[in-house]
Enzyme design. Structure first.
Site, PDB file in Angstrom:
ATOM      1  N   LYS A  13       0.582  -1.173   0.106  1.00  0.00           N
ATOM      2  CA  LYS A  13       0.287  -0.196   0.080  1.00  0.00           C
ATOM      3  C   LYS A  13       1.309   1.670  -0.004  1.00  0.00           C
ATOM      4  O   LYS A  13       0.201   2.608  -0.331  1.00  0.00           O
ATOM      5  CB  LYS A  13      -1.213  -0.052   1.105  1.00  0.00           C
ATOM      6  CG  LYS A  13      -1.866  -0.934   1.686  1.00  0.00           C
ATOM      7  CD  LYS A  13      -2.966  -1.264   2.384  1.00  0.00           C
ATOM      8  CE  LYS A  13      -1.765  -0.882   4.351  1.00  0.00           C
ATOM      9  NZ  LYS A  13      -1.737  -2.530   3.585  1.00  0.00           N
ATOM     10  N   ARG A  88      -9.067   0.823   9.274  1.00  0.00           N
ATOM     11  CA  ARG A  88      -9.087  -0.762   8.729  1.00  0.00           C
ATOM     12  C   ARG A  88     -10.224  -1.290  10.015  1.00  0.00           C
ATOM     13  O   ARG A  88      -9.834  -2.553  10.454  1.00  0.00           O
ATOM     14  CB  ARG A  88      -7.770  -0.294  10.138  1.00  0.00           C
ATOM     15  CG  ARG A  88      -6.285  -0.631   9.308  1.00  0.00           C
ATOM     16  CD  ARG A  88      -5.173  -0.832  10.159  1.00  0.00           C
ATOM     17  NE  ARG A  88      -3.876  -1.766   9.434  1.00  0.00           N
ATOM     18  CZ  ARG A  88      -2.839  -0.563   8.966  1.00  0.00           C
ATOM     19  NH1 ARG A  88      -3.084   0.468   8.758  1.00  0.00           N
ATOM     20  NH2 ARG A  88      -2.139  -1.016   8.865  1.00  0.00           N
ATOM     21  N   ARG A 124      11.505  -5.803   4.942  1.00  0.00           N
ATOM     22  CA  ARG A 124      11.945  -5.040   4.674  1.00  0.00           C
ATOM     23  C   ARG A 124      12.860  -4.681   5.246  1.00  0.00           C
ATOM     24  O   ARG A 124      13.430  -4.189   6.986  1.00  0.00           O
ATOM     25  CB  ARG A 124      10.204  -4.460   4.550  1.00  0.00           C
ATOM     26  CG  ARG A 124       9.873  -3.273   5.171  1.00  0.00           C
ATOM     27  CD  ARG A 124       8.500  -2.386   4.810  1.00  0.00           C
ATOM     28  NE  ARG A 124       8.185  -2.766   5.838  1.00  0.00           N
ATOM     29  CZ  ARG A 124       6.443  -2.241   6.344  1.00  0.00           C
ATOM     30  NH1 ARG A 124       5.739  -1.922   4.525  1.00  0.00           N
ATOM     31  NH2 ARG A 124       6.092  -2.894   7.314  1.00  0.00           N
ATOM     32  N   ARG A 157      11.606  -1.805  11.230  1.00  0.00           N
ATOM     33  CA  ARG A 157      10.230  -1.888  11.730  1.00  0.00           C
ATOM     34  C   ARG A 157      10.832  -2.998  12.783  1.00  0.00           C
ATOM     35  O   ARG A 157      10.330  -4.117  12.669  1.00  0.00           O
ATOM     36  CB  ARG A 157       9.202  -1.179  11.629  1.00  0.00           C
ATOM     37  CG  ARG A 157       9.735  -0.158  10.567  1.00  0.00           C
ATOM     38  CD  ARG A 157       8.120  -0.046   9.435  1.00  0.00           C
ATOM     39  NE  ARG A 157       6.315  -0.462   9.962  1.00  0.00           N
ATOM     40  CZ  ARG A 157       5.743  -0.198   8.865  1.00  0.00           C
ATOM     41  NH1 ARG A 157       5.364   0.214   8.429  1.00  0.00           N
ATOM     42  NH2 ARG A 157       4.321  -1.230   9.449  1.00  0.00           N
ATOM     43  N   ARG A 168      -0.196  -9.304  13.556  1.00  0.00           N
ATOM     44  CA  ARG A 168      -0.535  -8.166  12.516  1.00  0.00           C
ATOM     45  C   ARG A 168      -1.597  -8.871  11.489  1.00  0.00           C
ATOM     46  O   ARG A 168      -3.358  -8.421  10.894  1.00  0.00           O
ATOM     47  CB  ARG A 168       0.108  -7.597  11.965  1.00  0.00           C
ATOM     48  CG  ARG A 168       0.829  -6.207  12.625  1.00  0.00           C
ATOM     49  CD  ARG A 168       1.991  -5.948  12.161  1.00  0.00           C
ATOM     50  NE  ARG A 168       2.536  -5.120  11.339  1.00  0.00           N
ATOM     51  CZ  ARG A 168       2.636  -4.846   9.792  1.00  0.00           C
ATOM     52  NH1 ARG A 168       4.512  -4.768  10.478  1.00  0.00           N
ATOM     53  NH2 ARG A 168       2.485  -3.997   8.672  1.00  0.00           N
TER      54      ARG A 168
END
Ligand code: AMP
Length: 215
Positions: A13, A88, A124, A157, A168
């Site tokens: 996203k 969300r 990431r 992160r 998540r």
């Protein structure tokens, strides 16, 4: 155009929102980025949000909605925007419809498989200065773990560690995925595979949004 980019964590996203923002000149609003900046500045909101974010949970609606209302009242959104990370859950989607009166124009759903999500998120790495995302294997920086533009060390992160990623995903399935039906019923949902390479996804999005592409 008022657009939402929707999908599980790791669907791309943020990447697509940045590309679309550059191509179409629409402001990119990422609730995750705003919250991370509040945490970094240790504001009252940041202190309240930190624990939820690190555990991979949603930050309570009351906090996030106030933040979104404030951002929506800034004067730069008359031509539209790209909203990434909000809504969300269905309550947030309803709140957004109330804030915007006429609602959004389109929700783009990046449907992405669990295998791709795990590979993307655990690999990431992010630049703390400009926020650009890299990936250990898919998109490594030119120099070892240093941002190509800012030359500062990249970081992982805390919520991209494998255990938190799994949480998540669970939160996404339980709380966020019902948002799909909400926009489907409004006839506003566009479905695109988030498993594809980011350039292919971007081309598909651009084709699906003819009004935007002509701009
Ligand atoms: P993201 O960068 O979009 O993956 O968001 C990172 C984290 O910020 C999420 O895991 C949540 O803890 C929090 N967050 C971002 N957007 C929202 C939202 N709309 N509602 C609740 N929590 C959010």
């Amino acid at each position: 155009m008022k657009l939402i980019l929707f999908g599980p964590p790791g669907a791309g996203k943020g990447t697509q929102a940045k590309l679309m923002s550059e191509r179409f000149g629409l402001p990119h609003i990422s609730t995750g980025d705003i919250l991370r900046s509040e945490v970094q500045k240790s504001t009252e909101l940041g202190q309240k949000a930190k624990g939820f974010m690190e555990a991979g949970q949603l930050v309570p609606d009351s906090l996030v909605t106030e933040m979104v209302k404030k951002r929506m009242s800034a004067g730069d959104l008359e031509g539209g925007f790209i909203l990434d990370g909000y809504p969300r859950n269905v309550a947030q989607a309803k709140t957004l419809d109330e804030i915007l009166k006429g609602g959004i124009d389109r929700a783009i759903y990046l449907s992405t498989s669990e295998k791709v999500i795990l590979q993307r998120l655990t690999g990431r790495r992010v630049c703390p200065k400009c926020g650009i995302n890299y990936h250990l294997t898919n998109m490594p920086p030119k120099k070892d773990m240093v941002c190509d533009r800012c030359e500062v060390d990249l970081y992982q992160r805390p919520d991209d560690k494998e255990a938190t990623v799994k949480n998540r995903l669970k939160v996404y399935l339980e709380e966020s995925s019902p948002v799909l039906d909400y926009y489907k019923q409004q006839g506003k949902l566009e479905n695109i595979s988030g498993d594809l390479d980011s350039r292919e996804v971007f081309e598909l999005i651009s084709k699906k949004l003819p009004a935007l592409s002509k701009k």
